[in-house]
Design a protein around this motif. Sequence first.
Motif, short mmCIF file in Angstrom:
data_model
loop_
_atom_site.label_atom_id
_atom_site.label_comp_id
_atom_site.label_asym_id
_atom_site.label_seq_id
_atom_site.Cartn_x
_atom_site.Cartn_y
_atom_site.Cartn_z
N GLN A 51 0.84 -1.21 0.00
CA GLN A 51 0.00 0.00 0.00
C GLN A 51 0.86 1.25 0.00
N ASP A 52 1.87 1.23 0.87
CA ASP A 52 2.78 2.39 0.93
C ASP A 52 3.45 2.63 -0.41
N LEU A 53 3.95 1.51 -0.93
CA LEU A 53 4.70 1.61 -2.18
C LEU A 53 3.80 2.15 -3.28
N ARG A 54 2.58 1.64 -3.29
CA ARG A 54 1.65 2.09 -4.33
C ARG A 54 1.38 3.59 -4.18
N ALA A 55 1.18 4.01 -2.91
CA ALA A 55 0.88 5.42 -2.67
C ALA A 55 2.04 6.31 -3.15
N HIS A 56 3.25 5.89 -2.79
CA HIS A 56 4.42 6.69 -3.22
C HIS A 56 4.53 6.73 -4.72
N LEU A 57 4.35 5.54 -5.31
CA LEU A 57 4.45 5.47 -6.78
C LEU A 57 3.39 6.35 -7.43
N ALA A 58 2.18 6.26 -6.88
CA ALA A 58 1.07 7.03 -7.46
C ALA A 58 1.37 8.52 -7.43
N SER A 59 2.08 8.94 -6.36
CA SER A 59 2.35 10.36 -6.30
C SER A 59 3.53 10.76 -7.16
N ARG A 60 4.34 9.78 -7.57
CA ARG A 60 5.55 10.16 -8.30
C ARG A 60 5.49 9.81 -9.78
N THR A 61 4.86 8.77 -10.15
CA THR A 61 4.88 8.37 -11.55
C THR A 61 4.29 9.39 -12.51
N PRO A 62 3.33 10.23 -12.15
CA PRO A 62 2.87 11.24 -13.14
C PRO A 62 3.99 12.18 -13.60
N ASP A 63 5.04 12.36 -12.71
CA ASP A 63 6.14 13.25 -13.12
C ASP A 63 7.07 12.57 -14.10
N LEU A 64 6.92 11.30 -14.22
CA LEU A 64 7.87 10.55 -15.06
C LEU A 64 7.52 10.76 -16.52
N PRO A 65 8.54 11.02 -17.33
CA PRO A 65 8.27 11.18 -18.78
C PRO A 65 7.82 9.86 -19.39
N ALA A 66 7.24 9.96 -20.56
CA ALA A 66 6.73 8.74 -21.21
C ALA A 66 7.82 7.73 -21.45
N ASP A 67 8.90 8.20 -21.86
CA ASP A 67 10.05 7.31 -22.03
C ASP A 67 11.15 7.77 -21.11
N PRO A 68 11.13 7.31 -19.87
CA PRO A 68 12.10 7.82 -18.90
C PRO A 68 13.51 7.35 -19.21
N THR A 69 14.40 8.22 -18.87
CA THR A 69 15.82 7.85 -19.02
C THR A 69 16.26 7.15 -17.75
N GLU A 70 17.48 6.69 -17.81
CA GLU A 70 18.01 5.98 -16.63
C GLU A 70 18.10 6.92 -15.46
N THR A 71 18.43 8.20 -15.72
CA THR A 71 18.53 9.17 -14.64
C THR A 71 17.18 9.40 -13.99
N ASP A 72 16.14 9.49 -14.85
CA ASP A 72 14.79 9.63 -14.28
C ASP A 72 14.46 8.47 -13.36
N LEU A 73 14.79 7.31 -13.84
CA LEU A 73 14.48 6.11 -13.04
C LEU A 73 15.27 6.11 -11.75
N ARG A 74 16.53 6.46 -11.83
CA ARG A 74 17.38 6.47 -10.62
C ARG A 74 16.82 7.45 -9.59
N THR A 75 16.36 8.64 -10.14
CA THR A 75 15.77 9.64 -9.25
C THR A 75 14.54 9.07 -8.55
N LEU A 76 13.74 8.38 -9.36
CA LEU A 76 12.53 7.77 -8.77
C LEU A 76 12.90 6.77 -7.67
N ALA A 77 13.88 5.93 -7.95
CA ALA A 77 14.32 4.92 -6.97
C ALA A 77 14.80 5.61 -5.70
N LEU A 78 15.54 6.69 -5.92
CA LEU A 78 16.06 7.41 -4.76
C LEU A 78 14.92 7.96 -3.92
N GLN A 79 13.93 8.53 -4.65
CA GLN A 79 12.77 9.08 -3.94
C GLN A 79 12.02 8.00 -3.16
N LEU A 80 11.88 6.87 -3.83
CA LEU A 80 11.18 5.75 -3.16
C LEU A 80 11.96 5.28 -1.93
#
Lengths: 477, 227
Positions: A51-80
């Motif tokens: 549930q937590d993970l989903r909530a965090h993801l839900a709040s962050r994935t809209p910022d992700l570009p359609a084709d995220p780069t590795e840096t975008d993904l790393r940032t997301l991982a860091l945020q998570l």
Amino acid sequence: MIHPSLVRGLRAQLVLVFLLVSVLSAVIAATITFRQGRTAIVARAQADALQDLRAHLASRTPDLPADPTETDLRTLALQLDRAAGIRGWRTALSYRGGPLIATGAQPPLPAQLRTQAATSTTALAQRFHRGQVPWLAVALPVTAAARPQGPPPLVVYASFSLASQQQDVDTLAAAARAGALPVALVAIVPALLAARRLLRPVRRLRTAAERMAGGSLDTRVRVTGNDELADLGRTFNTMAATLQSDAAALRDMEARARRFAADVSHELRTPLAAMSAVTEVIDADATSGRLAPLTAEALQLVSDETRKLSRLVEDLIEVSRFDAGVAVLNVDEVDVGELIGKTLALRHWRDRVRTDVAPGLRARLDPRRVDVILANLVGNALRHGGTAVSVLVQVRADTEQIAVTVSDDGPGIPADLLPHVFDRFTKGDAARTRTDGSGLGLAIATENARLHGGTLTATNAPRGGTILTLTLPRHPP
Amino acid sequence: MTRVLVIEDDPAVRRGVSVGLRHRGHETVLVATGEDGLAELVASAPEVVLLDLMLPGMSGLETCRRIRAFSQVPIVILSARDDDVDIVVGLEAGADDYVIKPASTEVIEARMRAVLRRTTPPASSDQTRTTHGDLLIDRVALRALKHGTQLALAPTELKLLLFLSAAPEQTFSRQQLLEQVWEHTFYGDYRLVDACVMRLRAKIEDDPRNPRYIQTVRGFGYRFGPL
């Protein structure tokens, strides 16, 4: 005595079974509780994490570009990772089946989970052990809003330690264990009570059976309740009543038979008294020569038979006295040699019987009864040994007993008769059934010996002849 | 020849005993009941009484007690009852001997003579009159006096007292007493001796349960004195 260990054994078995049942149920209850608890705890942890993970993801994935780069993904991982909070999960991302992208060291993930997650559209979770510590890994596929079908483009993996949950589970197990032992101990009390309750009627039956075996046939058990043991008790009582009435009937019959024998013998005494008083007159007339020979012979026969009949009646009365148990021992201290001498002298056997007795041997016995025994033994030897028989009376004594042996050099007792020689009405020779004796002499001698607490035995000597042995205790009962 | 009073209810036994005794030269007086016996005892003064125990009306025991109340005549019980208690009770009633039926005339006569001999003085006694404590024993007149009063002793009791007091402080076994006093030559009943001693004590002792004259020597027999 019935084995007391039987009751103890039954009680032990009952208590043991009771304990086993209670321990088993306690363990089963604890195990089920433990397993349910553990499942609930783990499921709860998993659900919370997802549930937590989903909530965090839900709040962050809209910022992700359609084709995220590795840096975008790393940032997301860091945020998570930063949002992990107390759970302290570590995340990794995989885009379109690509390699795992993590901020630091890659979290431990079971390979199976990765394979499944590549095609899954729902969240997956798997428990695994790392070292001794249980871990939970979850895979959360993130579907793109534009393309809901097809494999998920992005999969978020997270894994975290279940150490704190394990601790909860351990506490639970300890509590279950700690609960089972006192339960088992406490179970001994009702087990003992139940065993006691069950075994009390059994013990009562045992005591009653022992008393019955001891001869008190009026024993009955108190029957309470309506169970199988009560039925057994009732059956026991019925059996005891039957036995008692049978025994009473038997005793009654026996007593009547004995009384009859005694009464008959006593009734015979009066006519015999008249006849015995005149045998002398008959003898005198029969031998006077004044009567016709046939009359004289007839009178002689009457006289002889009267004497025999008198002796038989006396012996019968003596036997019936033994049977009735009224024969008593009048013990006196006497000189054994003197006693034997008197017995022989009185019956004019002095010159026919040799004696071998240590002088001055004294013993406590009933002289009248011992005289009867000796007279019978010696008389028997003289009668059955033939006219030229030589009879020897020997006395051997030690501190415990006196042994008197009467041996002769006659033909001995036939082997088939030997075991019955002390039975009533045993006659030495079937062809000579009417001997001088009543056939009761040796039986009376045996009873007299038994009254002294002694024994009487008969054997044939290896060189021929009979040995009759009387053994008397030095100190009779 | 002895005059014998036979008290016996069974006619056959009465006749048989009578024939046997007459054959041996004795004179017999026959009665069937105890009452007749008492009357005949006074009328014909027999020398010895043969008494049956089981009599109609007055029992043999009662007859024996009544005779003893006024006569010292020797009494021999002739009975078919042979239980210990019967013999003891019979002797305690005052009889001198007990013969169990059936018995040959020879035996009956032997017992009668033995009882009769008890009234003759012992040959070996050199003292004629002796005094032992409160007792005075007169061997010539055949009587015993206590405090100057003559004791009513049955023949056997007197003979036992004479025999024991002739040898003071000497212990006799019951067998010896049986042979000397009763003249039984076989292993007879010690109950005879015990019963007679008991009766004698009742007559001569101040306290029969704590005897002074005739003392029991446990395991051996009886002894006269020491006073």
